[in-house]
Scaffold this motif. Structure first.
Motif, PDB file in Angstrom:
ATOM      1  N   THR A  36       0.863  -1.193   0.000  1.00 16.28           N
ATOM      2  CA  THR A  36       0.000   0.000   0.000  1.00 16.28           C
ATOM      3  C   THR A  36       0.899   1.242   0.000  1.00 16.28           C
ATOM      4  O   THR A  36       2.060   1.171   0.382  1.00 16.28           O
ATOM      5  CB  THR A  36      -0.881   0.053   1.269  1.00 16.28           C
ATOM      6  OG1 THR A  36      -0.032   0.025   2.424  1.00 16.28           O
ATOM      7  CG2 THR A  36      -1.852  -1.104   1.340  1.00 16.28           C
ATOM      8  N   VAL A  51      -1.906   1.090  -5.688  1.00 13.93           N
ATOM      9  CA  VAL A  51      -0.809   0.131  -5.531  1.00 13.93           C
ATOM     10  C   VAL A  51      -1.330  -1.190  -4.948  1.00 13.93           C
ATOM     11  O   VAL A  51      -0.758  -2.247  -5.162  1.00 13.93           O
ATOM     12  CB  VAL A  51       0.296   0.747  -4.624  1.00 13.93           C
ATOM     13  CG1 VAL A  51       1.186  -0.312  -4.004  1.00 13.93           C
ATOM     14  CG2 VAL A  51       1.149   1.715  -5.443  1.00 13.93           C
ATOM     15  N   CYS A  66      -7.817  -1.817  -0.550  1.00 15.08           N
ATOM     16  CA  CYS A  66      -7.946  -1.055   0.699  1.00 15.08           C
ATOM     17  C   CYS A  66      -9.341  -0.442   0.867  1.00 15.08           C
ATOM     18  O   CYS A  66      -9.705  -0.036   1.967  1.00 15.08           O
ATOM     19  CB  CYS A  66      -6.878   0.032   0.784  1.00 15.08           C
ATOM     20  SG  CYS A  66      -7.063   1.340  -0.427  1.00 15.08           S
TER      21      CYS A  66
END
Ligand code: FES
Length: 239
Positions: A36, A51, A66
């Motif tokens: 992340t 990412v 996320c």
């Protein structure tokens, strides 16, 4: 009341995770690493950097883990060729507009972007193009802001507003011109910055750092007898 759980499969492992949690959290709870950059739990959950993308069976595009809620029966791949290629391209694009002075940067060897580039095996940057030009803001007695190193993750924005309730930094402008700064791109010295340093703590790169002369500032503040005059407002440098 018992927490409602859902079962999903990540990289072939059956995992139970609380309903409402994210795929990133479920993966981490099972010891599966997903990289992340912009994510800061409970503080900055905005899915900005991409990412942390993963492959979701049945979905047409990669998803940012996320901000992706778990659901019953989900099948996730965190390390497929498409995922690895996407992460690598994302980091290459970030590096294409990043000031490359890693060897002399205060965050050298302790930089999340540098570590990620290493993990992803990036050895050159294929995207050469226009570079952002922003002056270094070193007017503040304690914080230096170098927007040419900023990756626009907004972790500092959230820390300043949500953790500290100060909210003096935010995104200015749009698109390629975007810069994280006080409103109207003012200096940190000209706004109600409390110099708490939380923005520096959460910055993944070297875009925010403590001023090197900070020790002298604290010494002067702690010892009124010294009458040390803190040097302020050095000329803005444009690099
Ligand atoms: Fe998920 Fe940045 S960490 S989008």
């Amino acid at each position: 009341m018992a927490m409602e759980m859902v079962e999903l499969t990540i990289d072939g492992q059956k995992i139970k995770a609380p309903k409402g949690s994210t795929v990133l959290e479920a993966a981490r709870s099972a010891g599966i690493k997903i990289p992340t950059l912009c994510h800061l739990k409970d503080i900055n959950e905005i899915g900005a950097c991409r990412v942390c993308v993963v492959e979701v069976q049945g979905a047409r595009s990669l998803q940012a883990s996320c901000v992706l809620p778990v659901s019953e029966g989900m099948v996730i791949r965190t390390n497929s060729p498409a995922v690895r290629e996407s992460r690598k391209t994302t980091v290459e694009l970030l590096l294409s507009d990043h000031k490359r002075e890693c060897l002399t940067c205060v965050r050298n060897t302790n930089c999340e972007l540098q570590n990620l580039a290493e993990e992803l095996g990036i050895r050159d940057i294929p995207y050469e193009g226009e570079k952002s030009k922003h002056p270094i803001d070193d007017f503040s007695p304690s914080i230096v802001r170098d927007a040419e190193k900023c990756i626009l993750c907004r972790r500092c924005v959230s820390a300043c507003s949500k953790l500290q309730g100060v909210a003096v930094i935010s995104p200015n402008e749009r698109g390629f011109e975007t810069v994280i700064a006080p409103a109207f791109n003012q200096s940190l010295n000209d706004v109600a910055c409390t110099m708490c340093g939380q923005c520096i703590n959460v910055c993944p790169v070297g875009a925010l750092k403590e001023k090197e002369e900070i020790d002298k500032v604290w010494e002067a503040l702690a010892d009124p007898e010294k009458h040390v005059v803190v040097q302020t407002a050095p000329a803005i440098r444009v690099s």
